[in-house]
Design a protein around this motif. Structure first.
Motif, PDB file in Angstrom:
ATOM      1  N   PRO A  37      28.766 -11.269  60.489  1.00 16.93           N
ATOM      2  CA  PRO A  37      27.765 -12.333  60.669  1.00 16.93           C
ATOM      3  C   PRO A  37      27.759 -12.912  62.073  1.00 16.93           C
ATOM      4  O   PRO A  37      28.772 -12.932  62.782  1.00 16.93           O
ATOM      5  CB  PRO A  37      28.208 -13.381  59.648  1.00 16.93           C
ATOM      6  CG  PRO A  37      29.679 -13.184  59.514  1.00 16.93           C
ATOM      7  CD  PRO A  37      29.877 -11.689  59.633  1.00 16.93           C
ATOM      8  N   GLY A  38      26.598 -13.419  62.474  1.00 15.80           N
ATOM      9  CA  GLY A  38      26.439 -14.104  63.745  1.00 15.80           C
ATOM     10  C   GLY A  38      26.711 -15.590  63.587  1.00 15.80           C
ATOM     11  O   GLY A  38      26.974 -16.092  62.501  1.00 15.80           O
ATOM     12  N   GLY A  39      26.643 -16.301  64.715  1.00 17.67           N
ATOM     13  CA  GLY A  39      26.782 -17.747  64.692  1.00 17.67           C
ATOM     14  C   GLY A  39      28.152 -18.278  65.007  1.00 17.67           C
ATOM     15  O   GLY A  39      28.338 -19.494  65.133  1.00 17.67           O
ATOM     16  N   VAL A  40      29.151 -17.394  65.134  1.00 20.05           N
ATOM     17  CA  VAL A  40      30.521 -17.805  65.476  1.00 20.05           C
ATOM     18  C   VAL A  40      30.988 -16.897  66.608  1.00 20.05           C
ATOM     19  O   VAL A  40      31.326 -15.734  66.386  1.00 20.05           O
ATOM     20  CB  VAL A  40      31.472 -17.710  64.276  1.00 20.05           C
ATOM     21  CG1 VAL A  40      32.888 -18.118  64.676  1.00 20.05           C
ATOM     22  CG2 VAL A  40      30.969 -18.578  63.124  1.00 20.05           C
ATOM     23  N   LEU A  41      30.977 -17.420  67.827  1.00 22.33           N
ATOM     24  CA  LEU A  41      31.343 -16.633  69.001  1.00 22.33           C
ATOM     25  C   LEU A  41      32.765 -16.942  69.445  1.00 22.33           C
ATOM     26  O   LEU A  41      33.214 -18.090  69.324  1.00 22.33           O
ATOM     27  CB  LEU A  41      30.395 -16.933  70.166  1.00 22.33           C
ATOM     28  CG  LEU A  41      28.942 -16.473  70.026  1.00 22.33           C
ATOM     29  CD1 LEU A  41      28.121 -16.984  71.202  1.00 22.33           C
ATOM     30  CD2 LEU A  41      28.854 -14.957  69.936  1.00 22.33           C
ATOM     31  N   PRO A  42      33.465 -15.948  69.985  1.00 21.60           N
ATOM     32  CA  PRO A  42      34.779 -16.232  70.569  1.00 21.60           C
ATOM     33  C   PRO A  42      34.609 -17.056  71.840  1.00 21.60           C
ATOM     34  O   PRO A  42      33.531 -17.101  72.441  1.00 21.60           O
ATOM     35  CB  PRO A  42      35.338 -14.844  70.877  1.00 21.60           C
ATOM     36  CG  PRO A  42      34.131 -13.987  71.049  1.00 21.60           C
ATOM     37  CD  PRO A  42      33.097 -14.538  70.117  1.00 21.60           C
ATOM     38  N   GLU A  43      35.666 -17.714  72.253  1.00 16.93           N
ATOM     39  CA  GLU A  43      35.585 -18.588  73.416  1.00 16.93           C
ATOM     40  C   GLU A  43      35.276 -17.824  74.695  1.00 16.93           C
ATOM     41  O   GLU A  43      34.744 -18.407  75.648  1.00 16.93           O
ATOM     42  CB  GLU A  43      36.900 -19.366  73.569  1.00 16.93           C
ATOM     43  CG  GLU A  43      37.138 -20.363  72.434  1.00 16.93           C
ATOM     44  CD  GLU A  43      38.428 -21.150  72.619  1.00 16.93           C
ATOM     45  OE1 GLU A  43      39.114 -20.905  73.640  1.00 16.93           O
ATOM     46  OE2 GLU A  43      38.725 -21.997  71.768  1.00 16.93           O
ATOM     47  N   ASP A  44      35.573 -16.533  74.751  1.00 18.23           N
ATOM     48  CA  ASP A  44      35.374 -15.769  75.986  1.00 18.23           C
ATOM     49  C   ASP A  44      34.051 -15.007  76.018  1.00 18.23           C
ATOM     50  O   ASP A  44      33.855 -14.119  76.855  1.00 18.23           O
ATOM     51  CB  ASP A  44      36.527 -14.798  76.205  1.00 18.23           C
ATOM     52  CG  ASP A  44      36.653 -13.791  75.056  1.00 18.23           C
ATOM     53  OD1 ASP A  44      35.976 -13.973  74.021  1.00 18.23           O
ATOM     54  OD2 ASP A  44      37.433 -12.837  75.189  1.00 18.23           O
ATOM     55  N   ALA A  45      33.114 -15.338  75.115  1.00 19.18           N
ATOM     56  CA  ALA A  45      31.815 -14.654  75.134  1.00 19.18           C
ATOM     57  C   ALA A  45      30.809 -15.476  75.937  1.00 19.18           C
ATOM     58  O   ALA A  45      30.725 -16.692  75.726  1.00 19.18           O
ATOM     59  CB  ALA A  45      31.302 -14.449  73.721  1.00 19.18           C
ATOM     60  N   PRO A  46      29.957 -14.850  76.806  1.00 18.66           N
ATOM     61  CA  PRO A  46      30.000 -13.445  77.207  1.00 18.66           C
ATOM     62  C   PRO A  46      31.219 -13.124  78.070  1.00 18.66           C
ATOM     63  O   PRO A  46      31.929 -14.060  78.386  1.00 18.66           O
ATOM     64  CB  PRO A  46      28.679 -13.291  77.989  1.00 18.66           C
ATOM     65  CG  PRO A  46      28.409 -14.666  78.534  1.00 18.66           C
ATOM     66  CD  PRO A  46      28.980 -15.631  77.519  1.00 18.66           C
ATOM     67  N   PRO A  47      31.496 -11.855  78.418  1.00 19.53           N
ATOM     68  CA  PRO A  47      30.572 -10.718  78.373  1.00 19.53           C
ATOM     69  C   PRO A  47      30.253 -10.261  76.959  1.00 19.53           C
ATOM     70  O   PRO A  47      31.084 -10.407  76.057  1.00 19.53           O
ATOM     71  CB  PRO A  47      31.328  -9.616  79.142  1.00 19.53           C
ATOM     72  CG  PRO A  47      32.772  -9.977  78.962  1.00 19.53           C
ATOM     73  CD  PRO A  47      32.814 -11.484  78.974  1.00 19.53           C
ATOM     74  N   TRP A  48      29.045  -9.715  76.808  1.00 19.36           N
ATOM     75  CA  TRP A  48      28.578  -9.332  75.490  1.00 19.36           C
ATOM     76  C   TRP A  48      29.009  -7.908  75.149  1.00 19.36           C
ATOM     77  O   TRP A  48      29.083  -7.055  76.041  1.00 19.36           O
ATOM     78  CB  TRP A  48      27.054  -9.425  75.425  1.00 19.36           C
ATOM     79  CG  TRP A  48      26.519 -10.773  75.765  1.00 19.36           C
ATOM     80  CD1 TRP A  48      25.796 -11.113  76.867  1.00 19.36           C
ATOM     81  CD2 TRP A  48      26.658 -11.968  74.992  1.00 19.36           C
ATOM     82  NE1 TRP A  48      25.478 -12.448  76.834  1.00 19.36           N
ATOM     83  CE2 TRP A  48      25.995 -13.001  75.695  1.00 19.36           C
ATOM     84  CE3 TRP A  48      27.279 -12.275  73.777  1.00 19.36           C
ATOM     85  CZ2 TRP A  48      25.932 -14.310  75.231  1.00 19.36           C
ATOM     86  CZ3 TRP A  48      27.217 -13.578  73.313  1.00 19.36           C
ATOM     87  CH2 TRP A  48      26.549 -14.568  74.022  1.00 19.36           C
TER      88      TRP A  48
END
Length: 272
Positions: free
Chosen positions: A122-133
């Motif tokens: 699922p989307g909506g929860v990104l790691p702290e180091d994103a991007p780079p994608w």
């Protein structure tokens, strides 16, 4: 046949299949995505459910209303309105990628409307180091910004979605490409999807995460934050599989999800 519902500021297109306890299917955000392109092949395995397969706002045959609201938040409320219009008080939600984020948002804001959640990368929860994608998201964003994308660009995108490139058939590429050419208002790149991270603990529904081990769009390394954040969540990882789990590993996906919706897996663990 695709029908449409008035959801207040536009229409939401959907397809209905089967009878029984309701399941709402929510697709990803890739170019040319529609509810039926994501899930049409899975539906025969769920004919004992009332399946509502949605085209989310701005995809397929659902127009994208002008809004400054994050896309996940906006879509979640329109899906809830559609459920109300269809007489569905409570349903299982199955969401792929962006659709998984929409499902989580519904479960956070309207827990009384959700039985069980199935979330595929699922989307909506990104790691702290994103991007780079990841490379899959790079291709998605590049396609969305192209003035007139070529069919070969869609072919490259589809091949990134599957581990076995033989599944990237010419018919599938054509279907996605033609759907992607429908005119919708442009989105900023990257789009403002919204951040669900702070509210993961609000999800009370039993939740099944299903992930392709070789996913290059929403990588498996992004899964632990969701797994830790949702109180009643479990993770199934399928090897030799990328982002389109429900398509690439359809028999296993159908079996796992049916078992879960019938009260297996998470329910048995919580009872023990």
């Amino acid at each position: 046949m695709t029908s449409a519902l008035d959801v207040g500021d536009g229409e939401l297109a959907y397809t209905e299949f089967g009878t029984g306890s309701p399941v709402v299917w929510l697709h990803g955000s890739g170019p040319g995505a529609t509810g039926m392109s994501n899930f049409g092949a899975n539906l025969p395995a769920f004919e004992d459910h009332r399946n509502i397969v949605v085209d989310l706002p701005g995809w397929g045959r659902s127009p994208r209303p002008a809004t400054d609201e994050p896309l996940l938040f906006h879509a979640a409320e329109r899906v809830c309105r559609a459920m109300t219009a269809l007489g569905i008080d409570r349903a299982h939600l199955v969401g792929n990628s962006y659709g998984g984020g929409v499902a989580m948002r519904i479960a956070m804001r309207h827990p009384d409307r959700v039985d069980r959640l199935v979330l595929m990368a699922p989307g909506g929860v990104l790691p702290e180091d994103a991007p780079p994608w990841p490379v899959g998201l790079e291709h998605l964003f590049a396609y969305m910004t192209a003035e007139k994308p070529a069919r070969e660009e869609m072919a490259q995108f589809v091949r990134l979605m599957v581990y076995d490139e033989a599944l990237a058939t010419e018919a599938l590429i054509d279907e996605r490409y033609e759907s992607s050419l429908r005119a919708h208002p442009e989105l900023p790149i990257p789009p403002n999807f919204g951040d669900l991270t702070p509210d993961l603990a609000l999800i009370a529904a039993p939740t099944l995460l299903v992930w392709g081990r070789e996913d290059q769009t929403v990588p498996l390394t992004w899964a632990p934050a969701i797994l830790r954040g949702i109180p009643d969540a479990e993770l199934r990882v399928l090897p030799h599989c990328r982002h389109w789990v429900q398509y690439e590993r359809a028999p296993e996906f159908n079996h796992i999800v049916r078992e879960f919706l019938q009260g297996g897996a998470a329910a048995a663990a919580s009872e023990g």
